[in-house]
Design a protein around this motif. Structure first.
Motif, PDB file in Angstrom:
ATOM      1  N   LEU A  88       7.052 -15.008 -16.786  1.00 40.28           N
ATOM      2  CA  LEU A  88       7.102 -15.120 -15.328  1.00 40.28           C
ATOM      3  C   LEU A  88       5.740 -14.772 -14.733  1.00 40.28           C
ATOM      4  O   LEU A  88       5.043 -13.919 -15.259  1.00 40.28           O
ATOM      5  CB  LEU A  88       8.141 -14.147 -14.754  1.00 40.28           C
ATOM      6  N   PRO A  89       5.391 -15.423 -13.602  1.00 41.46           N
ATOM      7  CA  PRO A  89       4.118 -15.051 -12.994  1.00 41.46           C
ATOM      8  C   PRO A  89       4.181 -13.616 -12.466  1.00 41.46           C
ATOM      9  O   PRO A  89       5.249 -13.134 -12.092  1.00 41.46           O
ATOM     10  CB  PRO A  89       3.949 -16.049 -11.842  1.00 41.46           C
ATOM     11  N   GLU A  90       3.059 -12.958 -12.440  1.00 39.84           N
ATOM     12  CA  GLU A  90       3.020 -11.617 -11.872  1.00 39.84           C
ATOM     13  C   GLU A  90       3.204 -11.717 -10.370  1.00 39.84           C
ATOM     14  O   GLU A  90       2.749 -12.681  -9.756  1.00 39.84           O
ATOM     15  CB  GLU A  90       1.665 -10.985 -12.175  1.00 39.84           C
ATOM     16  N   GLN A  91       3.848 -10.706  -9.774  1.00 36.85           N
ATOM     17  CA  GLN A  91       4.134 -10.773  -8.346  1.00 36.85           C
ATOM     18  C   GLN A  91       3.641  -9.546  -7.612  1.00 36.85           C
ATOM     19  O   GLN A  91       3.898  -8.425  -8.043  1.00 36.85           O
ATOM     20  CB  GLN A  91       5.642 -10.811  -8.155  1.00 36.85           C
ATOM     21  N   TYR A  92       2.958  -9.798  -6.525  1.00 39.69           N
ATOM     22  CA  TYR A  92       2.558  -8.677  -5.674  1.00 39.69           C
ATOM     23  C   TYR A  92       3.065  -8.911  -4.257  1.00 39.69           C
ATOM     24  O   TYR A  92       3.160 -10.057  -3.815  1.00 39.69           O
ATOM     25  CB  TYR A  92       1.036  -8.559  -5.631  1.00 39.69           C
ATOM     26  N   ASN A  93       3.360  -7.833  -3.560  1.00 45.03           N
ATOM     27  CA  ASN A  93       3.716  -7.937  -2.158  1.00 45.03           C
ATOM     28  C   ASN A  93       2.599  -7.362  -1.300  1.00 45.03           C
ATOM     29  O   ASN A  93       2.145  -6.246  -1.548  1.00 45.03           O
ATOM     30  CB  ASN A  93       4.972  -7.112  -1.873  1.00 45.03           C
ATOM     31  N   LEU A  94       2.197  -8.164  -0.307  1.00 47.34           N
ATOM     32  CA  LEU A  94       1.260  -7.642   0.672  1.00 47.34           C
ATOM     33  C   LEU A  94       2.122  -7.132   1.821  1.00 47.34           C
ATOM     34  O   LEU A  94       2.779  -7.914   2.504  1.00 47.34           O
ATOM     35  CB  LEU A  94       0.319  -8.759   1.138  1.00 47.34           C
ATOM     36  N   VAL A  95       2.156  -5.825   1.980  1.00 44.25           N
ATOM     37  CA  VAL A  95       3.045  -5.241   2.977  1.00 44.25           C
ATOM     38  C   VAL A  95       2.260  -4.962   4.257  1.00 44.25           C
ATOM     39  O   VAL A  95       1.226  -4.307   4.226  1.00 44.25           O
ATOM     40  CB  VAL A  95       3.660  -3.927   2.463  1.00 44.25           C
ATOM     41  N   ILE A  96       2.774  -5.490   5.376  1.00 45.75           N
ATOM     42  CA  ILE A  96       2.133  -5.249   6.668  1.00 45.75           C
ATOM     43  C   ILE A  96       2.845  -4.078   7.339  1.00 45.75           C
ATOM     44  O   ILE A  96       4.068  -4.121   7.528  1.00 45.75           O
ATOM     45  CB  ILE A  96       2.272  -6.490   7.601  1.00 45.75           C
ATOM     46  N   ASN A  97       2.085  -3.057   7.637  1.00 42.77           N
ATOM     47  CA  ASN A  97       2.660  -1.880   8.284  1.00 42.77           C
ATOM     48  C   ASN A  97       2.690  -2.102   9.800  1.00 42.77           C
ATOM     49  O   ASN A  97       1.692  -1.953  10.491  1.00 42.77           O
ATOM     50  CB  ASN A  97       1.809  -0.662   7.916  1.00 42.77           C
ATOM     51  N   THR A  98       3.866  -2.430  10.307  1.00 40.26           N
ATOM     52  CA  THR A  98       3.959  -2.855  11.713  1.00 40.26           C
ATOM     53  C   THR A  98       3.755  -1.706  12.702  1.00 40.26           C
ATOM     54  O   THR A  98       3.597  -1.926  13.882  1.00 40.26           O
ATOM     55  CB  THR A  98       5.325  -3.511  11.994  1.00 40.26           C
ATOM     56  N   ASN A  99       3.754  -0.478  12.216  1.00 44.59           N
ATOM     57  CA  ASN A  99       3.513   0.655  13.104  1.00 44.59           C
ATOM     58  C   ASN A  99       2.043   1.028  13.204  1.00 44.59           C
ATOM     59  O   ASN A  99       1.673   1.924  13.940  1.00 44.59           O
ATOM     60  CB  ASN A  99       4.289   1.886  12.623  1.00 44.59           C
ATOM     61  N   HIS A 100       1.227   0.369  12.398  1.00 44.50           N
ATOM     62  CA  HIS A 100      -0.188   0.730  12.413  1.00 44.50           C
ATOM     63  C   HIS A 100      -0.853   0.144  13.668  1.00 44.50           C
ATOM     64  O   HIS A 100      -0.634  -1.022  13.993  1.00 44.50           O
ATOM     65  CB  HIS A 100      -0.891   0.207  11.160  1.00 44.50           C
ATOM     66  N   PRO A 101      -1.681   0.952  14.355  1.00 42.33           N
ATOM     67  CA  PRO A 101      -2.308   0.478  15.590  1.00 42.33           C
ATOM     68  C   PRO A 101      -3.045  -0.852  15.421  1.00 42.33           C
ATOM     69  O   PRO A 101      -2.949  -1.727  16.295  1.00 42.33           O
ATOM     70  CB  PRO A 101      -3.299   1.578  15.949  1.00 42.33           C
ATOM     71  N   LEU A 102      -3.707  -1.020  14.296  1.00 44.88           N
ATOM     72  CA  LEU A 102      -4.451  -2.270  14.096  1.00 44.88           C
ATOM     73  C   LEU A 102      -3.541  -3.489  14.068  1.00 44.88           C
ATOM     74  O   LEU A 102      -3.859  -4.544  14.602  1.00 44.88           O
ATOM     75  CB  LEU A 102      -5.230  -2.213  12.785  1.00 44.88           C
TER      76      LEU A 102
END
Ligand code: ADP
Length: 656
Positions: free
Chosen positions: A568-582
């Motif tokens: 299986l291909p390797e999997q990564y999640n890019l997690v967006i932190n919706t509480n971060h000011p940016l």
């Protein structure tokens, strides 16, 4: 001269001996030297009980080669044989003299070898003709000359022999020139006879003098007559054990870590010394093997069927007259004695390790990294060993402190139990790469284990399976291991319900597309974008890898039948932190600016959808998105090569 037929049922046993009985021709030498040693030991026994009253004199067994006559001779000054004995022990070959002798002198004859049945006749594997010249220790007996050319017919006559004892003369066959070479014979003697209890002399000692090798007066003794394993542990020093290790493996430079002296006499007989080597890598593993002896005669270093596989990582010797020899490997596996021996060794090894751990924790901890692989292999492959080893198998945290698993669970339980009662153990496989995540965990008061060993991933699964919540626990939770970067900490050890997501579906979709456009496209590597309402002081964007999938991939490297996960291909999640000011700024920009700035639509093209406009707006406007993604990669130690140098250039630009 008398002639007779050798007393075997089959008319011609020699072809059988030559072809089937022994697969290795070379063991003939082991058999003949063992017999010579045996005969010498018997004489010593007779002397010790007062039956033999003359001088014992020089008792060395001597091996000599005559290249002209093409003979190899084994000489001893042991008990010798009378004509009657030659008849009984040699001519009636099914009869083993050793057995009768042992019965008679049970208490004194422990060192008698004679365990190999057709030993003497193995000489015919390499010789066209064999002669025996023998003079019994009994004063009034005549010497005997026996000879046989490999047919079932032998010649026997009286002779004159000056010295007590036996010469066995082998007239080597045409195909066996190699046994006329000094180096070959010395090699075989060192292999099979290195630890026999009577001195074995092969020629004279040699020395280099003025660029030439010269022979000295002194006999060249090829063996050590008192190997450490035959002596009592209380008579041996640490030095003795080390010296013996080097006698056993002359090419080994490294010292062993520790040893175990085995000594059993019931329900079977077994002695030996096992050593724990430093195992650095796989290459080391099969270099020095455990050697199996039968009354100090080397039998084999293929002990796979006799000791459990993980124990084959150890070095040393096992000596037992109770292990059936010269039998097939499958038979060995089912043999009851062998099974008992195997489980006994397992127990001894575990007991000894526990003792060392209990008595000198620091010493044990300092050696842990070198024995960890062995112990984990044992725990994974042997249930009994697992149970015993939980008392001394260690884990190490990032502060370099060691704990048993139970101690560790007790340490982190309070802080790292989630809202459902599960204890979550955080770990890293690479403290440098996980630096940011580890720091974050520390800030929260969590601890992190270092699990960078080859078998750690399997060990973790085993610990999870074996764990049972203790009686006093309010909620009967489970034990879960999570790599510190496998998700946001808030998710790994969830203390309360997840906070509500503040972004609308459209906002999420817009951000997702915008970030996806920034992610690298690689084969066998998939990235997904997801959203979490994490704390405002966490990173704005994270890269995480699902614990389960990653572990399955790693385990598939060692386990058959798991290749599915490996493909299986390797999997990564890019997690967006919706509480971060940016991220909140970005969201606002997106909502207010999309309406204002619309990408140009070329002629003939459909007007772009809102989402695509967002992507355009955000990515086209400034480099913040690319920068955020790079930071997420950087924090996971994944930003390398061209991407890294682009990041540096862009960061400098942003600073202007
Ligand atoms: P095993 O050693 O199993 O008894 P062997 O065929 O090797 O079988 O030897 C048979 C017997 O011959 C021995 O038990 C011993 O009594 C006698 N024998 C062999 N070699 C010698 C020797 N060098 N000196 C005295 N007796 C010997």
């Amino acid at each position: 001269m008398a002639q007779g037929n050798i007393g075997v049922t089959s008319t011609n046993i020699f072809p059988v001996i030559k072809k089937f009985l022994y697969s290795d021709h070379e063991i003939f030498l082991r058999e003949l030297v063992s017999n010579a040693v045996d005969a010498t030991q018997k004489l010593k026994t007779l002397a010790s009980v007062g039956e033999f009253k003359d001088e014992l004199g020089d008792l060395k067994v001597r091996i000599s080669i005559d290249k002209q006559k093409r003979t190899l001779t084994v000489t001893d000054r042991g008990i010798g044989m009378t004509a009657e004995e030659v008849n009984k022990y040699i001519n009636e070959i099914a009869f083993s003299g050793a057995e009768e002798f042992v019965n008679k002198y049970k208490d004194n004859a422990a060192a008698i070898i004679g365990h190999f049945g057709l030993g003497f006749y193995s000489a015919f594997m390499v010789a066209d003709k064999v002669e025996i010249f023998t003079q019994s220790w009994k004063a009034d007996e005549k010497a005997v000359h026996w000879s046989c050319d490999g047919s079932p017919v032998y010649d026997m006559e009286d002779t004159i022999k000056a010295d007590r004892g036996t010469d066995i003369v082998l007239h080597l066959g045409a195909d066996f020139d190699e046994y006329l070479e000094d180096s070959k014979i010395e090699g075989l003697l060192k292999k099979y006879c290195r630890f026999l209890p009577i001195e074995i002399a092969f020629g004279k000692k040699k020395e280099w003098k003025d660029g030439k090798q010269v022979e000295l007066e002194e006999d060249n003794i090829v063996n050590f007559v008192n190997p450490a394993w035959t002596r009592k542990p209380q008579d041996l020093t640490e030095e003795d054990y080390k010296d013996f290790y080097h006698q056993l493996y002359p090419d080994q430079m490294e010292e062993p870590l520790f040893h175990i002296h085995l000594n059993v006499d019931y329900p079977f007989n077994l002695t030996g010394i096992l050593y724990f080597p430093k195992i650095k890598n796989n290459l080391d593993i099969h270099r020095n093997k455990i050697q199996l002896y039968c009354n100090q005669v080397f039998v084999t270093d293929e002990v796979e069927n006799i000791v459990p596989q993980y124990l084959t990582l150890l070095h040393g010797v096992i000596d037992s007259p109770d292990i059936p020899l010269n039998v097939s490997r499958s038979y060995l596996q089912s043999d009851q004695n062998v099974k008992k021996i195997s489980s006994h060794i397992t127990k001894k090894v575990a007991d000894k390790l526990f003792e060392i751990y209990r008595d000198s924790k620091e010493d044990f901890q300092s050696k842990w990294e070198d024995i960890k692989l062995f112990i984990q292999f044992g725990m994974l492959s042997d249930e009994k060993f697992y149970e015993r080893a939980t008392k001394f198998a260690l884990v190490k945290n990032i502060a370099g402190e060691y704990f048993t698993m139970d101690e560790y669970i007790a340490k982190v339980k309070e802080q790292q139990t989630d809202k459902d009662g599960n204890i979550v153990v955080l770990y890293t496989q690479d403290p440098d790469a996980n630096y940011t995540h580890i720091n974050h965990a520390k800030q929260k008061g969590y601890d992190v284990l270092v699990m960078d060993g080859e078998l750690d991933v399997h060990y973790i699964s085993q610990a999870e399976q074996k764990y049972q919540a203790s009686e006093g626990d309010e909620k009967k939770g489970m034990l879960r291991f999570a790599r510190v970067d496998s998700d946001l900490l808030e998710n790994l050890i969830r203390k309360e319900e997840a906070p509500k997501m503040t972004l609308s579906d459209e906002q999420q979709e817009g951000l997702r597309k915008a970030f996806e456009a920034q992610l690298p496209k690689e084969q066998k590597l998939n990235y997904y974008v997801s959203f979490e309402a994490a704390s405002a002081d966490a990173l704005p964007v994270f890269l995480v890898q699902n614990e389960f999938m990653r572990r399955m991939r790693e385990m598939s490297a060692h386990q058959q039948g798991m290749s599915f996960y490996g493909e299986l291909p390797e999997q990564y999640n890019l997690v967006i932190n919706t509480n971060h000011p940016l991220i909140q700024q970005l969201t606002e920009a997106m909502t207010s600016e999309t309406v204002l700035e619309t990408p140009e639509t070329k002629e003939g093209e459909e007007p772009k959808e809102a989402v695509e406009k967002t992507v355009y707006t955000l990515t086209g406007k400034d480099d913040r998105l690319a920068e955020l993604v790079d930071i997420a990669f950087l924090a996971s130690g994944k930003l390398k090569g061209e991407a890294l140098s682009k990041f540096v250039a862009r960061s400098l630009e942003l600073l202007k």
